[in-house]
Each structure stands twice: as structure tokens, then as C-alpha cells.
Design a protein around this motif. Sequence first.
Motif, PDB file in Angstrom:
ATOM      1  N   PHE A 107       0.910  -1.292   0.042  1.00 40.18           N
ATOM      2  CA  PHE A 107      -0.069   0.108   0.077  1.00 40.18           C
ATOM      3  C   PHE A 107       0.861   1.083   0.173  1.00 40.18           C
ATOM      4  CE2 PHE A 107      -1.737   3.452   2.776  1.00 40.18           C
ATOM      5  CZ  PHE A 107      -3.010   3.619   2.220  1.00 40.18           C
ATOM      6  N   GLN A 108       1.942   1.303   0.928  1.00 37.45           N
ATOM      7  CA  GLN A 108       2.722   2.653   1.228  1.00 37.45           C
ATOM      8  C   GLN A 108       3.623   2.688  -0.370  1.00 37.45           C
ATOM      9  OE1 GLN A 108       5.284   1.075   4.242  1.00 37.45           O
ATOM     10  NE2 GLN A 108       3.377   0.960   5.764  1.00 37.45           N
ATOM     11  N   HIS A 109       4.014   1.660  -0.737  1.00 35.35           N
ATOM     12  CA  HIS A 109       4.782   2.013  -1.976  1.00 35.35           C
ATOM     13  C   HIS A 109       4.153   1.987  -3.196  1.00 35.35           C
ATOM     14  CE1 HIS A 109       7.711   0.592   0.938  1.00 35.35           C
ATOM     15  NE2 HIS A 109       8.704   0.951  -0.045  1.00 35.35           N
ATOM     16  N   ALA A 110       2.812   1.524  -3.338  1.00 33.66           N
ATOM     17  CA  ALA A 110       1.686   2.005  -4.589  1.00 33.66           C
ATOM     18  C   ALA A 110       1.542   3.328  -4.591  1.00 33.66           C
ATOM     19  CB  ALA A 110       0.355   1.153  -4.340  1.00 33.66           C
ATOM     20  N   ILE A 111       1.257   4.073  -3.423  1.00 36.44           N
ATOM     21  CA  ILE A 111       1.369   5.369  -3.205  1.00 36.44           C
ATOM     22  C   ILE A 111       2.471   6.265  -3.821  1.00 36.44           C
ATOM     23  CG2 ILE A 111       0.784   7.255  -1.575  1.00 36.44           C
ATOM     24  CD1 ILE A 111      -1.123   5.525  -0.111  1.00 36.44           C
ATOM     25  N   ILE A 112       3.704   5.869  -3.325  1.00 37.91           N
ATOM     26  CA  ILE A 112       4.703   6.263  -3.722  1.00 37.91           C
ATOM     27  C   ILE A 112       5.248   6.445  -5.114  1.00 37.91           C
ATOM     28  CG2 ILE A 112       7.237   6.538  -3.516  1.00 37.91           C
ATOM     29  CD1 ILE A 112       7.058   5.355  -0.549  1.00 37.91           C
ATOM     30  N   GLU A 113       4.854   5.204  -5.709  1.00 41.95           N
ATOM     31  CA  GLU A 113       5.230   4.760  -7.301  1.00 41.95           C
ATOM     32  C   GLU A 113       4.229   6.011  -7.967  1.00 41.95           C
ATOM     33  OE1 GLU A 113       4.251   4.040 -11.293  1.00 41.95           O
ATOM     34  OE2 GLU A 113       2.783   3.575  -9.864  1.00 41.95           O
ATOM     35  N   TYR A 114       2.992   6.108  -7.397  1.00 41.33           N
ATOM     36  CA  TYR A 114       1.944   6.930  -8.321  1.00 41.33           C
ATOM     37  C   TYR A 114       2.559   8.326  -8.326  1.00 41.33           C
ATOM     38  CZ  TYR A 114      -2.573   8.371 -10.319  1.00 41.33           C
ATOM     39  OH  TYR A 114      -3.499   9.009 -11.223  1.00 41.33           O
ATOM     40  N   ALA A 115       2.636   8.744  -7.018  1.00 40.56           N
ATOM     41  CA  ALA A 115       3.241   9.977  -6.661  1.00 40.56           C
ATOM     42  C   ALA A 115       4.388  10.492  -7.753  1.00 40.56           C
ATOM     43  CB  ALA A 115       3.408  10.149  -5.281  1.00 40.56           C
ATOM     44  N   ARG A 116       5.273   9.606  -7.532  1.00 39.99           N
ATOM     45  CA  ARG A 116       6.657   9.744  -8.355  1.00 39.99           C
ATOM     46  C   ARG A 116       6.475   9.775  -9.828  1.00 39.99           C
ATOM     47  NH1 ARG A 116      11.638   6.562  -5.591  1.00 39.99           N
ATOM     48  NH2 ARG A 116      11.646   7.661  -3.650  1.00 39.99           N
ATOM     49  N   ASN A 117       5.771   8.974 -10.410  1.00 36.80           N
ATOM     50  CA  ASN A 117       5.476   8.702 -11.822  1.00 36.80           C
ATOM     51  C   ASN A 117       4.266   9.073 -12.393  1.00 36.80           C
ATOM     52  OD1 ASN A 117       8.003   7.041 -11.769  1.00 36.80           O
ATOM     53  ND2 ASN A 117       7.061   5.426 -11.076  1.00 36.80           N
ATOM     54  N   VAL A 118       3.354   9.522 -11.724  1.00 41.44           N
ATOM     55  CA  VAL A 118       2.157  10.009 -12.484  1.00 41.44           C
ATOM     56  C   VAL A 118       1.952  11.655 -12.111  1.00 41.44           C
ATOM     57  CG1 VAL A 118      -0.252   9.964 -12.804  1.00 41.44           C
ATOM     58  CG2 VAL A 118       0.848   8.005 -12.373  1.00 41.44           C
ATOM     59  N   LEU A 119       2.224  12.036 -10.883  1.00 42.62           N
ATOM     60  CA  LEU A 119       2.135  13.225 -10.240  1.00 42.62           C
ATOM     61  C   LEU A 119       3.506  14.025 -10.632  1.00 42.62           C
ATOM     62  CD1 LEU A 119       0.092  12.601  -7.037  1.00 42.62           C
ATOM     63  CD2 LEU A 119      -0.872  13.075  -9.229  1.00 42.62           C
ATOM     64  N   SER A 120       4.525  13.218 -10.785  1.00 46.12           N
ATOM     65  CA  SER A 120       5.898  13.757 -10.976  1.00 46.12           C
ATOM     66  C   SER A 120       6.431  14.462  -9.808  1.00 46.12           C
ATOM     67  CB  SER A 120       5.870  15.051 -12.271  1.00 46.12           C
ATOM     68  OG  SER A 120       5.363  14.589 -13.464  1.00 46.12           O
ATOM     69  N   LEU A 121       6.233  13.839  -8.845  1.00 48.18           N
ATOM     70  CA  LEU A 121       6.664  14.356  -7.358  1.00 48.18           C
ATOM     71  C   LEU A 121       7.906  13.469  -7.093  1.00 48.18           C
ATOM     72  CD1 LEU A 121       3.284  14.558  -5.611  1.00 48.18           C
ATOM     73  CD2 LEU A 121       4.815  16.466  -6.545  1.00 48.18           C
ATOM     74  N   LEU A 135       9.904  15.298   0.725  1.00 46.76           N
ATOM     75  CA  LEU A 135       8.565  15.135   0.679  1.00 46.76           C
ATOM     76  C   LEU A 135       8.360  13.778   1.347  1.00 46.76           C
ATOM     77  CD1 LEU A 135       5.775  15.664  -0.128  1.00 46.76           C
ATOM     78  CD2 LEU A 135       6.091  14.893  -2.349  1.00 46.76           C
ATOM     79  N   PRO A 136       7.919  13.867   2.679  1.00 48.83           N
ATOM     80  CA  PRO A 136       7.528  12.572   3.486  1.00 48.83           C
ATOM     81  C   PRO A 136       6.103  11.981   3.165  1.00 48.83           C
ATOM     82  CG  PRO A 136       7.476  14.741   4.871  1.00 48.83           C
ATOM     83  CD  PRO A 136       8.008  15.075   3.442  1.00 48.83           C
ATOM     84  N   LEU A 137       6.046  11.588   2.010  1.00 50.19           N
ATOM     85  CA  LEU A 137       4.581  11.023   1.748  1.00 50.19           C
ATOM     86  C   LEU A 137       4.266  10.031   2.505  1.00 50.19           C
ATOM     87  CD1 LEU A 137       2.621  11.488  -0.634  1.00 50.19           C
ATOM     88  CD2 LEU A 137       3.671   9.391  -1.751  1.00 50.19           C
ATOM     89  N   ILE A 138       5.184   8.951   3.129  1.00 53.76           N
ATOM     90  CA  ILE A 138       4.689   7.829   3.901  1.00 53.76           C
ATOM     91  C   ILE A 138       5.593   8.410   5.128  1.00 53.76           C
ATOM     92  CG2 ILE A 138       4.827   5.388   4.313  1.00 53.76           C
ATOM     93  CD1 ILE A 138       2.912   6.272   1.888  1.00 53.76           C
ATOM     94  N   SER A 139       4.827   8.395   6.316  1.00 53.52           N
ATOM     95  CA  SER A 139       5.400   8.585   7.523  1.00 53.52           C
ATOM     96  C   SER A 139       4.929   7.573   8.624  1.00 53.52           C
ATOM     97  CB  SER A 139       5.053   9.993   7.989  1.00 53.52           C
ATOM     98  OG  SER A 139       3.566  10.391   7.937  1.00 53.52           O
ATOM     99  N   GLN A 140       5.554   7.847   9.745  1.00 48.79           N
ATOM    100  CA  GLN A 140       5.094   7.041  11.061  1.00 48.79           C
ATOM    101  C   GLN A 140       3.791   7.386  11.454  1.00 48.79           C
ATOM    102  OE1 GLN A 140       7.970   6.988  14.135  1.00 48.79           O
ATOM    103  NE2 GLN A 140       7.029   4.967  14.803  1.00 48.79           N
ATOM    104  N   CYS A 183      -0.170  15.299   3.371  1.00 51.79           N
ATOM    105  CA  CYS A 183      -0.161  15.057   1.794  1.00 51.79           C
ATOM    106  C   CYS A 183      -1.287  14.559   1.044  1.00 51.79           C
ATOM    107  CB  CYS A 183       1.002  13.897   1.719  1.00 51.79           C
ATOM    108  SG  CYS A 183       2.758  14.370   2.052  1.00 51.79           S
ATOM    109  N   GLN A 184      -2.431  14.532   1.731  1.00 51.06           N
ATOM    110  CA  GLN A 184      -3.547  13.829   1.195  1.00 51.06           C
ATOM    111  C   GLN A 184      -4.018  14.688  -0.081  1.00 51.06           C
ATOM    112  OE1 GLN A 184      -7.048  12.066   3.111  1.00 51.06           O
ATOM    113  NE2 GLN A 184      -5.742  12.254   5.186  1.00 51.06           N
ATOM    114  N   ASP A 185      -3.796  15.899   0.068  1.00 54.29           N
ATOM    115  CA  ASP A 185      -4.684  17.070  -1.087  1.00 54.29           C
ATOM    116  C   ASP A 185      -3.546  17.038  -2.105  1.00 54.29           C
ATOM    117  OD1 ASP A 185      -6.402  17.811   0.642  1.00 54.29           O
ATOM    118  OD2 ASP A 185      -5.468  19.729   1.182  1.00 54.29           O
ATOM    119  N   LEU A 186      -2.398  16.182  -2.228  1.00 53.60           N
ATOM    120  CA  LEU A 186      -1.572  16.143  -3.388  1.00 53.60           C
ATOM    121  C   LEU A 186      -2.242  15.283  -4.618  1.00 53.60           C
ATOM    122  CD1 LEU A 186       2.130  15.619  -1.992  1.00 53.60           C
ATOM    123  CD2 LEU A 186       0.999  17.712  -2.909  1.00 53.60           C
TER     124      LEU A 186
END
Length: 249
Positions: A107-121, A135-140, A183-186
Amino acid sequence: MAPDAGLIEIMGAIRVGLIGDYNPEVLAHSAIPRALELAAASLHSAQVETTWLPTATLAREPDEKLLDFHGLWCVPGSPYVSMDGALLAIRFARINRVPFLGTCGGFQHAIIEYARNVLSLADADHTETNPRAVLPLISQLSCSLVEKDCQIMLQEGSHIHRIYETSEILESYHCNYGLNPACQDLFKGHQSFRFSGRDRAGEPRVVELSDHPFFIATLFQAERYALRGHVHPLASAYLKAVIERHAST
């Protein structure tokens, strides 16, 4: 519609690639193959073959090797040996419309992948491996979910809602990290990417892609049902999608 059992037998074994670094001490790693076996038996399907795909290997070898699999599951057990390897495999599943399920670390890495490769973050990162992330997209998580059972509200009309046929579920976790609330609003404005399950505080616990045959990731670990000998509806729905891909290739 899934093919009938006779056709599946003719087609041969169903191959699912497990994205992650096998560790016999990680409970989920023994639970996932069992979850797929139970789902296959309940669907009267052919044997399911699971193959571990170490993340370091995925980072070195070409994507074409992933074409050997009818489905991909990104498993718990992060930090992975190679985050890049895990992200490459998730991207492959997303782009090539391969049935994909991610649990916990998936779950965590699916979100990171989308942010990096689709949202260009490009700076989107995981604070477990990079505490100083720009950009701490996934945090404790503010409250640990290790060995916790919690309720989740499912969005009506979503894929996961159709699978469960209910708007409220209770699931098991073993996790300390999730989406950073700041980071939800991203992700607003990207309609194909939806947080389709949230806890009672509104924190995302399920993500899916509405324009993909099957792309669902959950912070909870559905595979744990298998340790009690139960078929989980999510594992069953995932395997149905894998069978359908198998039948079409």
C-alpha cells in the motif's frame, strides 16, 4: 466473467509474482501463498504457482521478466532491500494492466509509485528509509497499528465496496507507517486514483485505480485470514482477476 474450471485446467497453472524479500519470520510471507491456495480451491481453479521476486533482482533485470506472471502482489515486509525494484514492479503492473494487490508495505509503495511517476513528485519518499525526506509522503502513524483490528469505511461505488458488498469492514493490521495526512491533498483532481477506504478518523487505508482491471492496495493485511483457514473476499476477487488475465493471454 471468470472462465470455467475445465478451461482453467487446460490453460495450466496460474502464476502470481510476489514482490518482496522473503523472510520466514514475517507472518504475512507464509500467509499469502496459503491465502491464494484457499482462494483457488474456493473458485475450483487450477493450481496457483507463487514465485518470490526479490526487490534487488527487480531493480537489476528488465521488466520483461514480469510478463511471465498473470498477477503481481506487493507484500508486507518493508523496508525492502531495493525500494527502486519494488516501485519498478508496481509501475509495470499499473501500466500493463496486470492484476495487482498490495498489502501493508505494498500500500505504502503503491502510493509512492503513483506520486513519483504520475504526479511527477520525484521527492516523494518513505520516512522509514529516508527520515530527512524532502517530501515525506509515507510517515510514521500517530498510533501504531501493530497487531490491531480496526474498522474501515468503504466508498460506495468503489471496486473494494463491490467486493465486500458492505460499507463497513473490520480488518487486521501489523503496521507503523501510512500516508502522511499533510499529503492527502496532493492526490486531489486525479479521479482514477481514489482512497476508497478510510478509518473512522478519515485516514486512508485502501487505495485503488478506477481505470485498471484490478489495482487495489490496503494498509491492512487481508492474507492473515488464511492462517485461520478462511478465504478472504479480497484474495478471492484478486485471484478471479488473475484468472481472467490468464484466460485472455
